[in-house]
Write a protein that holds these residues in place. Sequence first.
Motif, PDB file in Angstrom:
ATOM      1  N   SER A  88       0.836  -1.416  -0.258  1.00  0.00           N
ATOM      2  CA  SER A  88       0.049   0.005  -0.145  1.00  0.00           C
ATOM      3  C   SER A  88       0.770   1.252  -0.047  1.00  0.00           C
ATOM      4  CB  SER A  88      -1.089   0.016   1.221  1.00  0.00           C
ATOM      5  OG  SER A  88      -0.106  -0.493   2.135  1.00  0.00           O
ATOM      6  N   GLY A  89       0.289   2.271  -0.536  1.00  0.00           N
ATOM      7  CA  GLY A  89       0.826   3.876  -0.345  1.00  0.00           C
ATOM      8  C   GLY A  89       2.290   3.874  -0.727  1.00  0.00           C
ATOM      9  N   GLY A  90       3.092   4.111   0.425  1.00  0.00           N
ATOM     10  CA  GLY A  90       4.381   4.502   0.103  1.00  0.00           C
ATOM     11  C   GLY A  90       5.223   3.427  -0.400  1.00  0.00           C
ATOM     12  N   THR A  93       5.241   3.458  -4.123  1.00  0.00           N
ATOM     13  CA  THR A  93       5.821   4.793  -4.660  1.00  0.00           C
ATOM     14  C   THR A  93       7.292   4.348  -4.842  1.00  0.00           C
ATOM     15  OG1 THR A  93       4.138   5.794  -3.792  1.00  0.00           O
ATOM     16  CG2 THR A  93       6.172   7.149  -4.686  1.00  0.00           C
ATOM     17  N   GLU A  94       7.995   3.929  -3.698  1.00  0.00           N
ATOM     18  CA  GLU A  94       9.393   3.479  -3.694  1.00  0.00           C
ATOM     19  C   GLU A  94       9.941   2.636  -4.531  1.00  0.00           C
ATOM     20  OE1 GLU A  94      11.440   3.011   0.180  1.00  0.00           O
ATOM     21  OE2 GLU A  94       9.906   3.998   1.137  1.00  0.00           O
ATOM     22  N   MET A 119      -5.224   1.167  -5.105  1.00  0.00           N
ATOM     23  CA  MET A 119      -4.371   2.215  -5.538  1.00  0.00           C
ATOM     24  C   MET A 119      -3.191   1.780  -6.201  1.00  0.00           C
ATOM     25  SD  MET A 119      -3.997   5.511  -3.180  1.00  0.00           S
ATOM     26  CE  MET A 119      -3.925   7.033  -3.639  1.00  0.00           C
TER      27      MET A 119
END
Lengths: 256, 165
Positions: A88-90, A93-94, A119
């Motif tokens: 999830s999330g971060g 992105t990383e 997402m």
Amino acid sequence: MGAECHVLETFLRAGHMCVTSLADYWELGTGCGPLLEWMEQLWLLVVLAVLCLLALLLALRVWLVLRQGVECRPGRKGCVSLMVVAGSGGHTTEILRLLSSLSKSYSPTHYVLAETDKMSEDKIHLFENTRTSGVYKSTYSIHRIPRSREVRQSWSSSFLTTLQSMLYSFPLTARLQPDLVLCNGPGTCVPACFSAFLLGVFGIKKIIIIYVESICRVETLSLSGRLLYYISDYFIVQWPQLQTKYPKSIYLGRIV
Amino acid sequence: MGKTVFVTVGTTSFDDLISCVSAKETVRILKGLGYNRLILQIGRGTIEPAPCCTSDFLLEFFRYKDSLVEDIKSADLVISHAGAGSCLETLGEGKPLIVVINEQLMSNHQIELAKQLYKDGHLYYCTCSTIGNTLQTMNLSALKNFSPGKPENFAAFLDKVVGMK
């Protein structure tokens, strides 16, 4: 555990029957009680020795698979297939930042996501579409496994959900057989990496496991990191403090 | 033209942050600092601030967007949860950043990154209860530039270990 005890019991009972029937065959009288007892003990010892040997062999196999990682060079054949665990999330992105710098030889990419994560999927499509340029068409696929741990879930119930998640991730990993697993700490990477590791232990395929600890870990490792520190082939941290604490880890500066 | 504050909670929710930033007291402080637009990304939070549009102050919110880059770019100050993605994206755009720590998260490790980046002089951090104070005492011009990470170093390392030519 119950099943193992049952097997052991069956072994011992078989040993007992074997010993007593041998005694009957040799027509040993009741006076030979101590001899019978001794033979039963011998049987028990043999069973224990076999179990120890099996455990030793397993340990040796695990050690060999861990060592194999350093010598494994899938890149020599020209392309390397990736299994990327996005979270999830971060985390997503990383990991996409890391992927953005890889050459086109790293293909195809199989993304593994937690079931409830919508997402990340959008982010991945967006990322892969911008990567596609001209003649070069990026090949990727997205797979889902049940989430192994929600934020705030307790350790004990996390263990059970991780096992459940293994039931899905192991067949998936066995089917995809990537050259390399790349992950950076979402809960989902624990079952995925263990599946990849087991494929090596079973001798099906040695998969290089690369763990990049999230940049948000400055002083301590994440739970996933602490677990995967032992089975990953390359364990990368992004702060020098962590490298000092975990000598096996590799520090390449800030890479996301 | 006044200045814009952009607030982001990331993928999940952070109701406390939304309610403390949109509270009357905080809005008053923001106005005092010359900000007249407050845009909030609230994720799946249950608290929806009342949108307001007066002649001197605009408050808007949305739940998700594919990319927050545009909102970050057009902001003069970003107030964010401690998620690495949001922090790095904001610092990468060279925008002043205040990170608000969520004290309710289990084993609150996110504080590590915020503290380290604060130590290195790249951002300010606070909790929901101290945000007013932080806004009033911060000196944005003292924040240091943040050089982007180098994924190419990772790529070079990977090429080496897999034996790629």
